[in-house]
Write a protein that holds these residues in place. Sequence first.
Motif, PDB file in Angstrom:
ATOM      1  N   ALA A 106       0.815  -1.220   0.000  1.00  0.00           N
ATOM      2  CA  ALA A 106       0.000   0.000   0.000  1.00  0.00           C
ATOM      3  C   ALA A 106       0.848   1.269   0.000  1.00  0.00           C
ATOM      4  O   ALA A 106       0.460   2.282  -0.587  1.00  0.00           O
ATOM      5  CB  ALA A 106      -0.942  -0.001   1.200  1.00  0.00           C
ATOM      6  N   ALA A 107       2.003   1.226   0.653  1.00  0.00           N
ATOM      7  CA  ALA A 107       2.860   2.414   0.686  1.00  0.00           C
ATOM      8  C   ALA A 107       3.251   2.799  -0.741  1.00  0.00           C
ATOM      9  O   ALA A 107       3.167   3.979  -1.132  1.00  0.00           O
ATOM     10  CB  ALA A 107       4.103   2.142   1.530  1.00  0.00           C
ATOM     11  N   PHE A 132      -3.280   7.335   8.870  1.00  0.00           N
ATOM     12  CA  PHE A 132      -1.956   6.689   8.871  1.00  0.00           C
ATOM     13  C   PHE A 132      -0.886   7.786   8.680  1.00  0.00           C
ATOM     14  O   PHE A 132      -0.909   8.493   7.666  1.00  0.00           O
ATOM     15  CB  PHE A 132      -1.947   5.686   7.707  1.00  0.00           C
ATOM     16  CG  PHE A 132      -0.697   4.883   7.532  1.00  0.00           C
ATOM     17  CD1 PHE A 132      -0.153   4.151   8.575  1.00  0.00           C
ATOM     18  CD2 PHE A 132      -0.079   4.817   6.285  1.00  0.00           C
ATOM     19  CE1 PHE A 132       0.986   3.383   8.381  1.00  0.00           C
ATOM     20  CE2 PHE A 132       1.063   4.057   6.081  1.00  0.00           C
ATOM     21  CZ  PHE A 132       1.610   3.343   7.132  1.00  0.00           C
ATOM     22  N   TYR A 135       0.976   9.156   5.448  1.00  0.00           N
ATOM     23  CA  TYR A 135       0.341   9.969   4.393  1.00  0.00           C
ATOM     24  C   TYR A 135       1.055  11.319   4.262  1.00  0.00           C
ATOM     25  O   TYR A 135       1.239  11.833   3.170  1.00  0.00           O
ATOM     26  CB  TYR A 135      -1.139  10.245   4.709  1.00  0.00           C
ATOM     27  CG  TYR A 135      -2.084   9.070   4.637  1.00  0.00           C
ATOM     28  CD1 TYR A 135      -1.715   7.855   4.061  1.00  0.00           C
ATOM     29  CD2 TYR A 135      -3.376   9.173   5.148  1.00  0.00           C
ATOM     30  CE1 TYR A 135      -2.605   6.783   4.010  1.00  0.00           C
ATOM     31  CE2 TYR A 135      -4.269   8.104   5.093  1.00  0.00           C
ATOM     32  CZ  TYR A 135      -3.870   6.914   4.532  1.00  0.00           C
ATOM     33  OH  TYR A 135      -4.755   5.863   4.480  1.00  0.00           O
ATOM     34  N   ASN A 177      -9.475   5.849   4.337  1.00  0.00           N
ATOM     35  CA  ASN A 177      -8.947   4.549   4.732  1.00  0.00           C
ATOM     36  C   ASN A 177      -9.965   3.842   5.624  1.00  0.00           C
ATOM     37  O   ASN A 177     -10.221   4.271   6.741  1.00  0.00           O
ATOM     38  CB  ASN A 177      -7.610   4.756   5.475  1.00  0.00           C
ATOM     39  CG  ASN A 177      -7.180   3.545   6.279  1.00  0.00           C
ATOM     40  OD1 ASN A 177      -6.827   3.666   7.450  1.00  0.00           O
ATOM     41  ND2 ASN A 177      -7.187   2.385   5.671  1.00  0.00           N
ATOM     42  N   ASN A 181      -7.114   2.552  10.146  1.00  0.00           N
ATOM     43  CA  ASN A 181      -5.986   2.571  11.064  1.00  0.00           C
ATOM     44  C   ASN A 181      -5.820   4.038  11.432  1.00  0.00           C
ATOM     45  O   ASN A 181      -5.557   4.835  10.528  1.00  0.00           O
ATOM     46  CB  ASN A 181      -4.725   2.052  10.357  1.00  0.00           C
ATOM     47  CG  ASN A 181      -3.474   2.211  11.196  1.00  0.00           C
ATOM     48  OD1 ASN A 181      -3.540   2.512  12.376  1.00  0.00           O
ATOM     49  ND2 ASN A 181      -2.317   2.017  10.575  1.00  0.00           N
ATOM     50  N   ASP A 215      -7.610   3.827   0.376  1.00  0.00           N
ATOM     51  CA  ASP A 215      -6.466   3.054   0.868  1.00  0.00           C
ATOM     52  C   ASP A 215      -7.030   1.870   1.666  1.00  0.00           C
ATOM     53  O   ASP A 215      -7.597   2.064   2.739  1.00  0.00           O
ATOM     54  CB  ASP A 215      -5.606   3.964   1.761  1.00  0.00           C
ATOM     55  CG  ASP A 215      -4.432   3.240   2.380  1.00  0.00           C
ATOM     56  OD1 ASP A 215      -3.976   2.246   1.801  1.00  0.00           O
ATOM     57  OD2 ASP A 215      -3.963   3.677   3.463  1.00  0.00           O
ATOM     58  N   PRO A 217      -5.740  -1.512   2.872  1.00  0.00           N
ATOM     59  CA  PRO A 217      -5.004  -2.722   3.261  1.00  0.00           C
ATOM     60  C   PRO A 217      -5.770  -3.624   4.234  1.00  0.00           C
ATOM     61  O   PRO A 217      -5.403  -4.775   4.413  1.00  0.00           O
ATOM     62  CB  PRO A 217      -3.718  -2.185   3.900  1.00  0.00           C
ATOM     63  CG  PRO A 217      -3.969  -0.772   4.214  1.00  0.00           C
ATOM     64  CD  PRO A 217      -5.066  -0.286   3.327  1.00  0.00           C
ATOM     65  N   TYR A 218      -6.837  -3.078   4.861  1.00  0.00           N
ATOM     66  CA  TYR A 218      -7.591  -3.896   5.839  1.00  0.00           C
ATOM     67  C   TYR A 218      -8.944  -4.320   5.280  1.00  0.00           C
ATOM     68  O   TYR A 218      -9.834  -4.696   6.050  1.00  0.00           O
ATOM     69  CB  TYR A 218      -7.790  -3.094   7.135  1.00  0.00           C
ATOM     70  CG  TYR A 218      -6.491  -2.624   7.730  1.00  0.00           C
ATOM     71  CD1 TYR A 218      -5.739  -3.445   8.560  1.00  0.00           C
ATOM     72  CD2 TYR A 218      -5.988  -1.357   7.426  1.00  0.00           C
ATOM     73  CE1 TYR A 218      -4.528  -3.028   9.077  1.00  0.00           C
ATOM     74  CE2 TYR A 218      -4.776  -0.926   7.941  1.00  0.00           C
ATOM     75  CZ  TYR A 218      -4.051  -1.758   8.766  1.00  0.00           C
ATOM     76  OH  TYR A 218      -2.845  -1.345   9.280  1.00  0.00           O
ATOM     77  N   SER A 243      -3.338  -3.714  -0.638  1.00  0.00           N
ATOM     78  CA  SER A 243      -2.117  -4.406  -0.221  1.00  0.00           C
ATOM     79  C   SER A 243      -2.495  -5.740   0.403  1.00  0.00           C
ATOM     80  O   SER A 243      -3.566  -5.870   1.002  1.00  0.00           O
ATOM     81  CB  SER A 243      -1.403  -3.538   0.823  1.00  0.00           C
ATOM     82  OG  SER A 243      -0.494  -4.314   1.565  1.00  0.00           O
ATOM     83  N   LYS A 246      -1.769  -7.131   5.199  1.00  0.00           N
ATOM     84  CA  LYS A 246      -2.560  -7.484   6.381  1.00  0.00           C
ATOM     85  C   LYS A 246      -3.498  -8.662   6.073  1.00  0.00           C
ATOM     86  O   LYS A 246      -3.611  -9.585   6.868  1.00  0.00           O
ATOM     87  CB  LYS A 246      -3.381  -6.280   6.857  1.00  0.00           C
ATOM     88  CG  LYS A 246      -2.625  -4.961   6.848  1.00  0.00           C
ATOM     89  CD  LYS A 246      -1.571  -4.839   7.926  1.00  0.00           C
ATOM     90  CE  LYS A 246      -0.747  -3.571   7.718  1.00  0.00           C
ATOM     91  NZ  LYS A 246       0.085  -3.189   8.832  1.00  0.00           N
ATOM     92  N   ARG A 254       5.973  -7.296   0.511  1.00  0.00           N
ATOM     93  CA  ARG A 254       5.738  -6.102  -0.297  1.00  0.00           C
ATOM     94  C   ARG A 254       4.970  -6.419  -1.584  1.00  0.00           C
ATOM     95  O   ARG A 254       5.532  -6.463  -2.673  1.00  0.00           O
ATOM     96  CB  ARG A 254       7.065  -5.388  -0.644  1.00  0.00           C
ATOM     97  CG  ARG A 254       8.045  -5.224   0.486  1.00  0.00           C
ATOM     98  CD  ARG A 254       7.450  -4.589   1.724  1.00  0.00           C
ATOM     99  NE  ARG A 254       6.903  -3.274   1.485  1.00  0.00           N
ATOM    100  CZ  ARG A 254       5.751  -2.855   2.049  1.00  0.00           C
ATOM    101  NH1 ARG A 254       5.055  -3.624   2.859  1.00  0.00           N
ATOM    102  NH2 ARG A 254       5.304  -1.645   1.786  1.00  0.00           N
TER     103      ARG A 254
END
Length: 396
Positions: A106-107, A132, A135, A177, A181, A215, A217-218, A243, A246, A254
């Motif tokens: 995700a980064a 997060f 950002y 997001n 998070n 975003d 990732p979760y 991503s 998680k 990655r």
Amino acid sequence: MASKDMLALGSQASVIRDLFSYGQQQAAVVGKENVFDFSIGNPTVPAPACVKESIKNLVDTRESVAVHGYTAAAGDTAVRQGLAKYMNDTYDAKVGADNFYMTCGAAASLTITLKALVESPADEIIVVAPFFPEYTVFIANAGAKEVVLPPDTEHFQISLKAMEQAITANTRAVIVNSPNNPSGTVYSAETYGKLAVLLTRKSAEFGHTIYLIADEPYREIIYDDLPILYVPHFYGNTIVCYSYSKSLSLPGERIGYILVPDSAADAKDVYTAVCGAARAMGFVCAPHIFQDVVLQCLGQTSDVGVYDYNRKLLYNGLKDMGYDCVYPSGAFYLFVKSPEPDANAFSEKAKKLNLLIVPADSFGCPGYVRISYCVDPDMIRRSLPAFQKLMDSYKK
Ligand code: PLP
């Protein structure tokens, strides 16, 4: 002579990393079992069996170059086709291989997307607190200005009123997001619906598209049978940053992707700019073997039941002690209001009891702490007396 900006960035330690390192040092002094490290979002639930099986299978059956060699810059076509089919079958996404760009998590998805959208230093990117902290770094790297939307501490959804005020003629994109998070909140269909109406109206008013960057990732770490929402269905001008860090417990590998759906304005140009931005930053050809692993594990996740168990253990335990906790509907973080106004002081007191919890100032939400519960349930059980002692110290 090094770049001053990068020198400054490289010299700053993150609060999370600081606490994590402290925990490791402290374990050597008081014993590992007496340190309750809730600092970092590093999943301890193992990756599902399909990950190990597919790695073995790929290594054993394919020629080296078909496992370790370069793929196309955007990722292997078969992988992106498989992803498209999965998203179509699951979310009726109506996407194809050419809507996807495979990334290093995700980064990378976020840094590439921001670089692809930002045109001038006047461009503004809105982030919704709590957010997060990276950002801030990614937006600066893209050469834009960060605009922080104050937190809605009542519901931890998005304050549409605040968003309306934050959007200007310079707004290029909004990052959201969910599951969030650090708050653990999941944005509702109502929130996305209202946000879409607002962004559509403001885009028309200012004569340019305001993109939404989701975003996610979760995405699959969600509880209480809440539905997983596909954000482009609410707002077509959404770019999804995903991503597997998680959902498949693979943060060190990655791997993730950017999805630019055809519904986004100038989708082909945005996608091509994503390719350009990734090229400019050297983010081409995400790890080959993990592109194939995620293809072979489509639809699978690590055991979310463990996180759900931890969530209930911690939330109920802390509520009973008198802590003011945000009800977590997703991700693996519990967001707790500090019993004193300064969450840093609270975190310091916790640290003396070997409880490592992160003050949320850098998440844009002072007065709160984040407790990361992607840990061994046993550690949570052992930590509860320390949480009780900490609360008692405020009651005296
Ligand atoms: N976005 C959010 C909200 C996160 O919590 C994280 C990692 O914790 C990231 C992005 C970065 O994820 P990745 O490890 O896939 O780069």
